[in-house]
Design a protein around this motif. Structure first.
Motif, PDB file in Angstrom:
ATOM      1  N   LEU A   1     -15.006 -34.886   9.345  1.00 22.41           N
ATOM      2  CA  LEU A   1     -15.709 -35.041   8.063  1.00 22.41           C
ATOM      3  C   LEU A   1     -16.562 -33.815   7.776  1.00 22.41           C
ATOM      4  O   LEU A   1     -16.621 -33.317   6.653  1.00 22.41           O
ATOM      5  CB  LEU A   1     -16.546 -36.320   8.099  1.00 22.41           C
ATOM      6  N   LEU A   2     -17.274 -33.301   8.836  1.00 21.29           N
ATOM      7  CA  LEU A   2     -18.112 -32.114   8.649  1.00 21.29           C
ATOM      8  C   LEU A   2     -17.256 -30.877   8.349  1.00 21.29           C
ATOM      9  O   LEU A   2     -17.657 -29.996   7.576  1.00 21.29           O
ATOM     10  CB  LEU A   2     -18.956 -31.889   9.914  1.00 21.29           C
ATOM     11  N   ALA A   3     -16.027 -30.811   8.931  1.00 22.53           N
ATOM     12  CA  ALA A   3     -15.143 -29.683   8.633  1.00 22.53           C
ATOM     13  C   ALA A   3     -14.695 -29.705   7.163  1.00 22.53           C
ATOM     14  O   ALA A   3     -14.649 -28.664   6.487  1.00 22.53           O
ATOM     15  CB  ALA A   3     -13.926 -29.724   9.556  1.00 22.53           C
ATOM     16  N   CYS A   4     -14.385 -30.897   6.680  1.00 17.57           N
ATOM     17  CA  CYS A   4     -14.012 -31.002   5.271  1.00 17.57           C
ATOM     18  C   CYS A   4     -15.174 -30.631   4.369  1.00 17.57           C
ATOM     19  O   CYS A   4     -15.004 -29.978   3.330  1.00 17.57           O
ATOM     20  CB  CYS A   4     -13.536 -32.425   4.963  1.00 17.57           C
ATOM     21  N   ASP A   5     -16.389 -31.069   4.757  1.00 19.37           N
ATOM     22  CA  ASP A   5     -17.572 -30.729   3.965  1.00 19.37           C
ATOM     23  C   ASP A   5     -17.832 -29.227   3.979  1.00 19.37           C
ATOM     24  O   ASP A   5     -18.285 -28.661   2.977  1.00 19.37           O
ATOM     25  CB  ASP A   5     -18.782 -31.495   4.500  1.00 19.37           C
ATOM     26  N   LYS A   6     -17.524 -28.574   5.078  1.00 23.25           N
ATOM     27  CA  LYS A   6     -17.718 -27.130   5.161  1.00 23.25           C
ATOM     28  C   LYS A   6     -16.729 -26.392   4.250  1.00 23.25           C
ATOM     29  O   LYS A   6     -17.059 -25.357   3.650  1.00 23.25           O
ATOM     30  CB  LYS A   6     -17.551 -26.663   6.607  1.00 23.25           C
ATOM     31  N   ALA A   7     -15.530 -26.936   4.111  1.00 21.91           N
ATOM     32  CA  ALA A   7     -14.549 -26.334   3.210  1.00 21.91           C
ATOM     33  C   ALA A   7     -14.940 -26.561   1.752  1.00 21.91           C
ATOM     34  O   ALA A   7     -14.898 -25.633   0.935  1.00 21.91           O
ATOM     35  CB  ALA A   7     -13.156 -26.897   3.484  1.00 21.91           C
TER      36      ALA A   7
END
Length: 1009
Positions: free
Chosen positions: A936-942
């Motif tokens: 979820l945090l990786a998607c938010d970073k993108a």
């Protein structure tokens, strides 16, 4: 539709019963007939001239019957009254009344003895005297009527009756026209006069009837209503007579009589006829039938006026015609059609007369008479055209304009030939003086329009006539020597064209035709002598024929003769082309004086036709060997026949092998490169082999322009394969024997290339393609699995040497095969998921061109798969440089498009990761929960996201607590707090209770049954 009196169809034999049955009820049996008001006596309305019985009973040689009945005689009292003027009659009446009163009073007083008796006697005798006076005065109108009748009867011409005469009779007797007896006599006289004026049924109106009737009606002073009643009564009599007759012809005559009555009555009463003459109500006729009667009779009267119009028509006649049309109440459309028809008939009379003259046997002076008749037509047409442009044309008869034959006798396909014949005769007569005047050209155009000829038809006729005249004048100029003596032949011919108004281009065509005819006669024996050449040259100079036309004529006329000789020579075949045939070819080539180019063009056409026949047989052959045999026959035909034919046309000896020279043949660069091809080397044998095979074939006549390059290369390839594989012979029991060919076949192959018109470059391409095809077939077998080993390299080198393929070409083929195999393997791996970005980078590092091997769709799919893997690794990291730059570069896809794909995927994956984390939380799997939160945090970073919402906030707190216990970096923990929407106070509370046990995994909820 009742009472068809105004239409004249053929009546059936039972017309009487049909006519009676048309009226229900019969107006003459159920209604009181229309009559004049009378008190004691009736008068009759006579129909003297319209009675069919009277006409039938009259002898044919009898004189014209009187209009009115015989004179009437007066009675005793009427004679006495007739002799008394009105004052005397009045005085006499007073005396009689006074005398009877006095006598009655005297007698009564004498015999009665009293005054009362005297008054009674006066009354009695006074009444008798009054009755006598009344009887005397009552017969006055009758006496006046009798005298009026006798006065009118005494006139030889009733039309000369004057109104003053009738009024004088009425004044003489002191009566008025409203008196019953006098008015009845007026109506009776008017009826007899109208009946006499109207012609019988079989005759037509003369045109003066209306005027005569109106004049007589005005003279009598009869009122329009009374006169209209008379007309209606005449109509009843005609109708009654029609019902009584049983003869068909009589029935038709009565119909026509009724039509004429309707028409004349309508004109007599004018606009008032619509309500004074109730034809529709009384006779049950329709308005259209009345209109037909008016139109038909108006047409007959107008036709009488048109007969007075001849070819010398003037303005006054047209004005009178217009006035007559209006008087007859004829519509402009019908009048225009009749005038057009009349003018057409006048012209048709001239045309018929001209045709009779033209087709007669004595035609010596016929052309002059024909021209005179046509000049009359043109003069009449010109006068009508001038009148149509007159400023007062609106006062003329309708449709005054050019004459037209449309709708007439000569408006048919059968007559158009006669009109063309007349037009031709008139055009020919225009040249009778030897020159053509300007006015004749204008006359031609008018005559063309009158006859209705098309522009092309007229021009064709004119051109044929002028061509004949020009030929005649040209022949006369040549025979008299005027053309030959002229200083400038072109100026003389131009003057001749100007005199005849002839197109110089057409004259040039005639000159060329004359030259061609002279040339045709000169070559009748198969060759041109020196005298013929001199004569033709002199004719060419006199007629100013261009050299281009001369060459074309020689190529056509002499070319046909030469073509026949060439075809005979070619048809003799390989064995029949002997010395006699060669001599005939040489004689025709030199004797017909053809240029070398023209002779070669004719020969080329015939030879190429034979080549095409050979090629057709080669294509239709059942096998490659049979096709090669046909091509070999064509090569032999070219060498033994065509080569000799060209030599004979040029007047040269048979070509031999050229002497060897030191100059090296020119070669193109590509040819040097492919010199190692074995098949190409064999097409260039050494000098010894060429000497052994004999003379070479010609290469001037080829099929380069007759066949497309693809067909020519296919034929060449067919014979090349025959040279390589040899001749296959089928023996009994299905066995085949292959006979190899020696190098001489390749020399024939070279000659075939010359016949097909192939260039050296095109021949090299054929050999190159065949060699590459053979090498590729064997290399694909060797490299079936796409692996290139040392042993296989040695095999490929051996094959390369056998076909003579250059190393570079062989390496390209090997590389393409390997690349194709690798591409198939890569696409299969991508489809099965066995190939990722790592393998792609390894292949690119090995020099594999993936851009051409893998389609763009597969590369985009691989990128989406790689992004999905990055968002599912559970690391929580997102490298923008890697995802946005490196991976798109390695896959050769658009970076902007790749970035959009990443954003869309990250947005979708963000909510999916939250749902997956909650599901794992409920399953008490803390490690998987942490991994999902990192995704979820990786998607938010993108793609930075807003705080997420969830139906159970406590579960979000539990997710945060589980992630916090995994000892994450502070920045990620803080970002997760923001995304889950957890307040700082909740975070502090969680930190104060670190012993909160959410997911131990060892404790389980008790199972309650």
């Amino acid at each position: 539709m009742d009472l068809p009196l105004l239409i004249l169809p053929p009546s059936p034999p039972s017309s009487r019963s049909l006519l009676i049955s048309q009226f229900t009820p019969n107006p003459f049996r159920t209604q009181k007939p229309l009559s004049f008001p009378t008190r004691k006596r009736h008068y009759r309305v006579s129909l003297i001239r319209n009675s069919v019985e009277m006409v039938a009973s009259e002898p044919k040689n009898s004189t014209k019957p009187p209009i009115f009945s015989s004179k009437k005689q007066l009675s005793g009292v009427q004679t006495l009254v007739d002799g008394m003027p009105p004052p005397v009659r009045l005085a006499t009446s007073v005396v009689i009344v006074a005398g009877t009163l006095a006598a009655g009073f005297g007698l009564g007083f004498r015999f009665g003895g009293s005054r009362a008796m005297g008054l009674g006697g006066a009354v009695a005798l006074g009444a008798a005297g009054g009755a006598t006076v009344y009887a005397l005065n009552s017969c006055v109108p009758e006496v006046a009527a009798v005298n009026l009748h006798n006065f009118v009867v005494s006139y030889d011409d009733p039309g000369a009756l004057k109104k003053e005469d009738v009024e004088g009779i009425a004044k003489r007797y002191g009566v008025s026209k409203q008196d019953e007896a006098f008015n009845a006599e007026l109506c009776d006289l008017y009826s007899q006069f109208v009946s006499s004026v109207l012609p019988p049924g079989g005759e037509s109106l003369k045109g003066n009837e209306v005027e005569t009737i109106i004049k007589f009606k005005n003279a009598l002073g009869i009122d329009d209503p009374d006169a209209a009643t008379v007309h209606m009564e005449i109509g009843r009599r005609i109708f009654r007579q029609r019902l009584e007759t049983g003869d068909r012809d009589d029935d038709i005559e009565q119909r026509r009589a009724f039509q004429k009555l309707v028409y004349v009555s309508t004109l007599v009463f004018g606009e008032a006829s619509t309500f004074l003459l109730p034809w529709k109500r009384v006779f049950k006729v329709t308005d259209s039938q009345v209109e037909v009667a008016i139109r038909d009779n108006a047409q007959r009267l107008y036709a009488l006026k048109l007969k007075l119009i001849d070819r010398d028509v003037d303005e006054k006649q047209l004005v009178n015609l217009r006035e007559a049309q209006r008087l007859y109440r004829l519509s402009d459309e019908v009048a225009a059609d009749m005038f057009r028809e009349h003018t057409r008939k006048l012209v048709e009379e001239n045309i018929s007369a001209a045709l009779d003259i033209l087709k007669s046997r004595t035609r010596a002076m016929g052309a002059t008479y024909v021209a005179e008749e046509i000049d009359k037509i043109l003069a009449f047409n010109n006068s009508l055209i001038l009148l149509s442009k007159h400023p007062e044309v609106s006062h003329f008869a309708p449709w005054v304009g050019p004459v037209s034959l449309i709708g007439g006798e000569y408006d048919s396909d059968r007559k158009i030939d006669d009109l063309k014949l007349l037009f031709r005769a008139y055009v020919a007569e225009s040249f009778s003086s030897g020159r053509l005047e300007e006015n004749k050209i204008v006359a031609w155009k008018q005559l063309k329009n009158i006859f209705g000829l098309g522009k092309r038809e007229a021009e064709t006729i004119i051109m044929e006539v002028i061509s004949k005249v020009y030929r005649r004048r040209l022949s006369l100029a040549v025979s008299s020597g005027d053309l030959g003596a002229a200083a400038s032949k072109a100026a003389f011919l131009q003057d001749l064209c100007d005199e005849l108004h002839f197109d110089p281009e057409k004259a040039s065509e005639i000159h060329a035709e004359i030259y061609r005819q002279k040339l045709q006669n000169s070559v009748a024996n198969g060759e041109l002598s020196e005298e013929d050449v001199t004569t033709l040259q002199r004719l060419r100079v006199m007629l100013c024929v261009p050299q281009q036309t001369i060459d074309a004529a020689h190529a056509d006329i002499c070319g046909r003769l030469f073509e026949k000789v060439v075809k005979d020579a070619i048809a003799s075949g390989v064995d029949g082309y002997d010395a006699d045939v060669r001599a005939s070819v040489r004689k025709a080539s030199q004797g017909l004086r053809l240029t070398r180019d023209a002779a070669m063009e004719i020969a080329s056409k015939a030879v190429r036709m034979m080549f095409i026949n050979y090629i057709k047989r080669a294509r239709s052959a059942g096998s490659r060997t049979e096709s090669a045999k046909e091509l070999r026959k064509m090569i032999a035909f070219n060498t033994l026949v065509v080569t000799e034919l060209i030599a004979d046309i040029k007047g040269e000896s048979t070509p031999t092998l050229p002497e060897p020279v030191d100059k090296e043949p020119e070669k193109i660069e590509e040819e040097d490169e492919w010199e190692s091809l074995q098949t190409l080397r064999k097409t260039r044998p050494n000098k010894g082999l060429e000497a052994k095979l004999g003379k070479p074939g010609q290469t001037e006549i080829t099929l380069k322009d007759d066949l497309p390059i693809r067909d020519r290369t296919d034929l060449y390839k067919t014979y090349l394969l025959f040279c390589l594989q040899g001749e296959v012979t089928v023996v009994p029991f299905g066995a085949q024997i292959t006979t190899k060919k020696d190098s001489s076949e390749f020399l024939l192959l070279k000659q075939l290339g010359g016949i097909l018109g192939l260039t050296d470059k095109e021949i090299v391409q054929v050999h190159k393609g065949l060699a590459e095809q053979a090498f590729r077939q064997q290399a694909e077998v060797i490299l079936a699995d796409g692996q290139l080993t040392k042993a296989r390299i040695e095999q490929l080198n051996e094959v390369q040497k056998q076909v003579g393929l250059p190393s570079d070409a062989a390496q390209k083929i090997i590389k393409s095969i390997i690349t194709t195999k690798v591409a198939a393997a890569v696409e299969t791996g991508l489809g099965q998921g066995r190939v990722g970005i790592k393998q792609v980078r390894e292949l690119k590092g090995a020099g594999v061109d993936l851009d051409n091997m893998i389609s763009e769709r597969l590369r985009e799919g691989l990128f989406k798969k790689t992004v999905n893997e990055i968002f599912s690794l559970g690391t929580g990291e997102f490298d923008e440089e890697e995802v946005y730059v490196r991976i798109p570069s390695d896959l050769s896809i658009n970076a902007e498009k790749a970035k959009q794909v990443v954003h869309e995927h990250a947005k979708n994956r963000l909510s999916e990761s939250l749902i997956q984390a909650v599901a794992l939380l409920r399953q008490r799997k803390p490690a998987e929960v942490v991994s999902s939160l990192k995704d979820l945090l990786a998607c938010d970073k993108a793609v930075p996201a807003e705080p997420l919402s969830w139906q159970v906030p406590e579960e979000l707190v539990d997710l945060y607590c589980v992630y916090m216990k995994s000892d994450p970096p502070p920045d990620k923990l803080s970002r997760l707090q923001y995304l889950l929407g957890i307040s700082d106070s909740t975070v502090e509370d969680l930190k104060e209770r670190p012993d909160r046990d959410l997911l131990t995994g060892d404790e389980e909820e008790p199972f309650i049954f």
